[in-house]
Design a protein around this motif. Structure first.
Motif, PDB file in Angstrom:
ATOM      1  N   LEU A  71       0.854  -1.180   0.000  1.00 61.36           N
ATOM      2  CA  LEU A  71       0.000   0.000   0.000  1.00 61.36           C
ATOM      3  C   LEU A  71       0.896   1.238   0.000  1.00 61.36           C
ATOM      4  O   LEU A  71       1.722   1.410   0.888  1.00 61.36           O
ATOM      5  N   VAL A  72       0.735   2.076  -1.013  1.00 64.94           N
ATOM      6  CA  VAL A  72       1.598   3.231  -1.183  1.00 64.94           C
ATOM      7  C   VAL A  72       0.982   4.459  -0.504  1.00 64.94           C
ATOM      8  O   VAL A  72      -0.197   4.739  -0.666  1.00 64.94           O
ATOM      9  N   HIS A  73       1.795   5.166   0.229  1.00 63.07           N
ATOM     10  CA  HIS A  73       1.379   6.425   0.845  1.00 63.07           C
ATOM     11  C   HIS A  73       1.823   7.572  -0.056  1.00 63.07           C
ATOM     12  O   HIS A  73       2.838   7.495  -0.738  1.00 63.07           O
ATOM     13  N   ASP A  74       1.054   8.641  -0.066  1.00 65.15           N
ATOM     14  CA  ASP A  74       1.375   9.829  -0.871  1.00 65.15           C
ATOM     15  C   ASP A  74       1.497   9.511  -2.357  1.00 65.15           C
ATOM     16  O   ASP A  74       2.367  10.034  -3.057  1.00 65.15           O
ATOM     17  N   TRP A  75       0.632   8.639  -2.845  1.00 68.45           N
ATOM     18  CA  TRP A  75       0.645   8.230  -4.253  1.00 68.45           C
ATOM     19  C   TRP A  75       0.523   9.437  -5.177  1.00 68.45           C
ATOM     20  O   TRP A  75       1.260   9.570  -6.141  1.00 68.45           O
ATOM     21  N   THR A  76      -0.435  10.322  -4.871  1.00 67.84           N
ATOM     22  CA  THR A  76      -0.647  11.508  -5.713  1.00 67.84           C
ATOM     23  C   THR A  76       0.589  12.401  -5.718  1.00 67.84           C
ATOM     24  O   THR A  76       1.045  12.832  -6.781  1.00 67.84           O
ATOM     25  N   THR A  78       3.619  11.568  -5.143  1.00 66.67           N
ATOM     26  CA  THR A  78       4.705  10.877  -5.841  1.00 66.67           C
ATOM     27  C   THR A  78       4.619  11.118  -7.344  1.00 66.67           C
ATOM     28  O   THR A  78       5.593  11.529  -7.972  1.00 66.67           O
ATOM     29  N   TRP A  79       3.452  10.852  -7.936  1.00 61.45           N
ATOM     30  CA  TRP A  79       3.313  10.971  -9.380  1.00 61.45           C
ATOM     31  C   TRP A  79       3.277  12.418  -9.844  1.00 61.45           C
ATOM     32  O   TRP A  79       3.869  12.757 -10.877  1.00 61.45           O
ATOM     33  N   ASP A 122       5.030   3.399 -14.823  1.00 65.70           N
ATOM     34  CA  ASP A 122       3.617   3.346 -15.216  1.00 65.70           C
ATOM     35  C   ASP A 122       3.183   1.898 -15.432  1.00 65.70           C
ATOM     36  O   ASP A 122       2.123   1.476 -14.966  1.00 65.70           O
ATOM     37  N   THR A 125       3.421  -0.329 -12.045  1.00 58.61           N
ATOM     38  CA  THR A 125       2.483  -0.004 -10.957  1.00 58.61           C
ATOM     39  C   THR A 125       1.037  -0.011 -11.421  1.00 58.61           C
ATOM     40  O   THR A 125       0.145   0.200 -10.609  1.00 58.61           O
TER      41      THR A 125
END
Length: 180
Positions: A71-76, A78-79, A122, A125
């Motif tokens: 589970l990735v935190h701060d996904w937005t 990051t991208w 891309d 993930t």
């Protein structure tokens, strides 16, 4: 002391022009003491060699230690952050290209490398529903643009080296020495 005329320079062979340029180039010792240049070069090479050697067992360790799902935190962030960096390098490439500045070679090459990274991450993930779109954007967008930027950079760098008599026209770019 008599100056060389344009006609005399035009009559020179490529070897004679290269020798003249080498005799006229500013000595490295005027820019930085030779001992400092040598120390910087060996320090840089030592750091890169050490980093390379440390990275090998680290990659092996990660291949066994990391979970397949996470589970990735701060996904937005990051991208968006990655894409802002990509945007900044693309814009810098455009601006430096329009201004005809050599530094454009650095920004174009870096942009190409980031586009390869963008395509990789891309695809790696993407969920099952998004995988086809990731492959499509990589194949039709990221990777072709990266190829244009990287090969174009290498071609421009090679042309510049040839124009400055630092490289023969049919000599590969990797043969160009870094410093005397």
């Amino acid at each position: 002391m008599s100056a060389l005329s344009d006609a005399q320079i035009a009559a020179m062979s490529p070897t004679e022009r290269r020798q003249l340029i080498r005799r006229l180039e500013r000595p490295l010792s005027e820019l930085v003491p030779v001992t400092v240049a040598r120390r910087i070069r060996w320090s840089w090479l030592g750091i890169m060699t050490g980093g390379t050697l440390v990275l090998i067992p680290w990659v092996v360790y990660l291949s066994f230690a990391l979970p397949d799902d996470y589970l990735v935190h701060d996904w937005t962030a990051t991208w968006v952050g990655f894409d802002l960096l990509l945007l900044a390098l693309m814009a810098a490439t455009v601006i430096f290209g329009m201004l005809r500045r050599q530094v454009m070679l650095l920004t174009a090459f870096a942009t190409g490398m980031l586009l390869i990274g963008d395509a990789w991450f891309d695809m790696m993930t993407a969920g099952p529903k998004d995988f086809r779109i990731s492959v499509l954007t990589a194949a039709l967008g990221d990777l072709p643009l990266a190829a244009v930027l990287i090969t174009g950079t290498l071609r421009l760098f090679r042309i510049t080296a040839i124009r400055m008599w630092l490289l023969e026209p049919h000599t590969p770019l990797w043969r160009l020495p870094l410093l005397p």
